[in-house]
Scaffold this active site. Structure first.
Site, short mmCIF file in Angstrom:
data_model
loop_
_atom_site.label_atom_id
_atom_site.label_comp_id
_atom_site.label_asym_id
_atom_site.label_seq_id
_atom_site.Cartn_x
_atom_site.Cartn_y
_atom_site.Cartn_z
N ASP A 114 14.46 -34.49 37.40
CA ASP A 114 14.32 -33.88 38.72
C ASP A 114 14.72 -34.92 39.77
O ASP A 114 14.89 -36.09 39.48
CB ASP A 114 12.88 -33.39 38.92
CG ASP A 114 12.82 -32.13 39.77
OD1 ASP A 114 13.66 -31.99 40.69
OD2 ASP A 114 11.94 -31.29 39.54
N TRP A 115 14.86 -34.46 41.00
CA TRP A 115 15.54 -35.26 42.02
C TRP A 115 14.66 -36.40 42.56
O TRP A 115 13.50 -36.22 42.88
CB TRP A 115 15.95 -34.34 43.16
CG TRP A 115 17.33 -33.76 43.09
CD1 TRP A 115 18.18 -33.58 44.14
CD2 TRP A 115 18.05 -33.28 41.94
NE1 TRP A 115 19.38 -33.02 43.70
CE2 TRP A 115 19.32 -32.83 42.37
CE3 TRP A 115 17.76 -33.21 40.57
CZ2 TRP A 115 20.28 -32.31 41.50
CZ3 TRP A 115 18.71 -32.68 39.70
CH2 TRP A 115 19.95 -32.25 40.17
#
Length: 581
Positions: free
Chosen positions: A301-302
């Site tokens: 995820d970012w």
């Protein structure tokens, strides 16, 4: 022509030839899936004051050798196609000419959250994933995903950062609108159809790769808070339902999904290491790779590595359990865990330094680069699919038949909880709130005073608590109950005139008083005013069934176990409730 440029050669041969020609810097660039914005006219962003991310397009492609990007923002179809071609041309001019892989968060519904999804804009508008679950029809989901595929292909998107198949088991969790609800079996059936619609029977030049999220299921968040933020980092299983949350992912893998995204959450009280899933070797290598047999790309995820700012505000670490580690140490731990790519980051120099020091071997990096390059070849990006036709994009995105199918799905997804006077007849005097009066005028005479109306139509949204952090304000969290003075205002309207209430359920609202006093109550999961009024007046059929239960009180929510589906005491409406209309 080098062998990797020869479309007649086998994909694996082309991958090995290209890999052998790459420098450490070029390999490192492949391991980052960063963000880009574009100018509204379809030109790349080539200048910035340097105060915010993302960096300029030339910096990321030409200097840092990145080739995977997530487009932020909403634009016209022709402009997106022109921009895509421009950045592909930029990539073609680099030493090896490795094409860009362009990704996007969901773009076909109503939610606009820069951290999770964009509203449909130019694309055909469908209900949110919860609405597809309310209908519960795998064939519809297949048709939806195939429409998404065709619209995405036309503008150059080749990776969908969806579907999201977490189970909606904690009623307060902010990410439920992107899920298929609380039912693991239904979610498994729908994700199989979704992957098939995006990818086809196998990944090829007409596919959009599906990045499934968030492994191993992000639903059981303590207190329903989201692990984008430090007060939501803990993922817990007091009901012992960990295996239940894995069930949809087994279906996604069986369907051949190309990519997988671990969530931010930090498991607490399990036999897993208490670090975020993107750093968790027992989860990524042990469970996902070895036990479940997933051989595709794992992208974090970012923003796990660098604690970047968002909207100019400091954003606390999302590297839960490893906050104390340096960027290089976090990177090495994630690679050791089995990650292939880092979402929302652009620091390939860290990988180069890790290889140079011997902390990470070049062979380990090659393993991930090989996976990433192979997908580019399979998708045809080195060959006929490098560029798109802007005219075709303008004709395809939002095409009339796509829009009509989305509008029909909106109507089907509406969920009638109490029907009272429905369906309505004639042309009553209508008082409306949060409904376009111009739309309502096609169904009745719109009046300004509820006391002068025969009927009111009121649209509401699930309540949430305001949060001071600007980025967090997009993630609707906290209490699900209508608070004063809004509750009294709504109940006053219901006492003045018979009222059809439609509540948008991005989360399960607590609304016992409204349910009791509304003339009729409808739930929506992304639907236009026309869709709602068509159903209310009997011009379309609502088929929805609740994809989660609606709790009776916040006390019941707080007493429920976050990993157990539909666990609140005496719900106002149970999971699966919905009346035929």
């Amino acid at each position: 022509m080098h062998p990797y440029e020869d479309a007649t050669r086998p994909v694996d041969e082309r991958v090995e030839d290209l890999l052998a020609r790459m420098t450490p810097e070029e390999k490192a660039g492949q391991l980052f899936h960063s963000m880009l914005m574009m100018n509204a006219d379809g030109t790349p962003v080539t200048e910035t004051d340097g105060s915010t991310l993302p960096l300029t397009t030339p910096d990321l492609i030409e200097d840092r050798r990145l080739t995977h990007f997530n487009l932020l923002g909403t634009y016209g179809a022709r402009e997106m196609a022109l921009w895509h071609n421009a950045i592909q041309e930029m990539a073609a001019g680099t030493r090896l000419g490795i094409p860009v892989s362009l990704s996007t968060d969901p773009r076909h519904a109503f939610t606009d959250n820069i951290g999770a999804s964009f509203n449909a804009g130019a694309f055909s508008a469908w209900p949110e994933a919860l609405g597809l679950a309310a209908i519960g029809d795998p064939e519809l989901v297949l048709a939806f995903a195939d429409t998404v595929r065709r619209e995405y292909l036309s503008v150059g998107f080749r990776t969908a950062l969806h579907p999201q198949i977490d189970l909606a088991t904690e009623p307060r969790w902010s990410r439920q609108s992107g899920t298929f609800g609380s039912d693991a079996k239904l979610t498994g059936e729908l994700v199989r159809a979704y992957v098939r619609g995006l990818q086809g029977e196998s990944l090829g030049k007409d596919s959009v790769a599906a990045m499934i999220k968030h492994f191993p299921g992000g639903g059981p968040q303590k207190d329903g808070e989201d692990p984008h933020f430090p007060h939501g980092k803990e993922q817990v299983y007091p009901g012992g339902m960990r295996e239940h949350h894995l069930e949809p992912f087994r279906h996604a893998i069986a369907a051949g999904c190309s990519q997988m995204m671990p969530y931010y959450g930090q498991p607490i009280g399990t036999d897993w290491e208490e670090v975020g899933f993107g750093f968790n070797k027992g989860v990524i290598t042990g469970l996902l790779r070895e036990e479940l047999g997933f051989a595709g790309i794992v992208c974090t995820d970012w923003g796990l590595l660098t604690d970047s700012t968002i909207f100019g505000e400091p954003h606390e670490a999302r590297a839960w359990g490893v906050e104390h580690l340096s960027v290089a140490e976090r990177t090495a731990k994630a690679l050791d865990a089995g990650v292939d790519q880092f979402g929302g980051e652009q620091c390939p120099e860290v990988i180069v330094e890790l290889m140079a020091s011997g902390r990470i071997s070049e062979a380990r990096v090659d393993t991930s680069v090989r996976r990433l390059l192979r997908e580019k070849f399979l998708l045809g990006l080195f060959d006929e699919r490098r560029y798109v036709d802007p005219d075709e994009a303008a004709e395809t995105v939002g095409r009339a038949d796509f829009a009509a199918a989305g509008a029909a799905a909106q109507r089907r997804s509406l969920t009638v909880l109490t029907d009272g006077p429905l369906p309505l007849t004639g042309r009553p005097k209508l008082y409306v709130e949060n409904v376009d009066p111009a739309v309502a005028a096609a169904y009745g005479e719109v009046v300004a005073d509820p006391a002068a109306a025969d009927l009111a139509v009121l649209r509401l949204r699930t309540p949430y608590e305001e949060r001071p952090n600007l980025f967090e304000s997009f993630f609707h969290s906290g209490s699900l109950a209508f608070a004063e003075p809004e509750l009294s205002r709504v109940l006053g309207l219901l006492a003045t005139v018979p009222t059809v209430v439609c509540v948008n359920l991005e989360r399960p609202a607590v609304l016992p008083e409204i349910a009791e006093r509304a003339a009729a109550l409808i739930a929506d999961f992304g639907a236009s005013d026309e869709a709602l009024l068509d159903v209310a007046f009997g011009r379309a059929k609502a088929e929805g069934r609740l994809p989660f239960e609606l709790p009776r009180s916040m006390a019941a929510v707080e007493a429920a176990r976050p990993d157990v589906p539909n666990d609140t005491a005496d719900p106002v409406f149970p999971h699966g409730h919905g009346l035929a209309l």
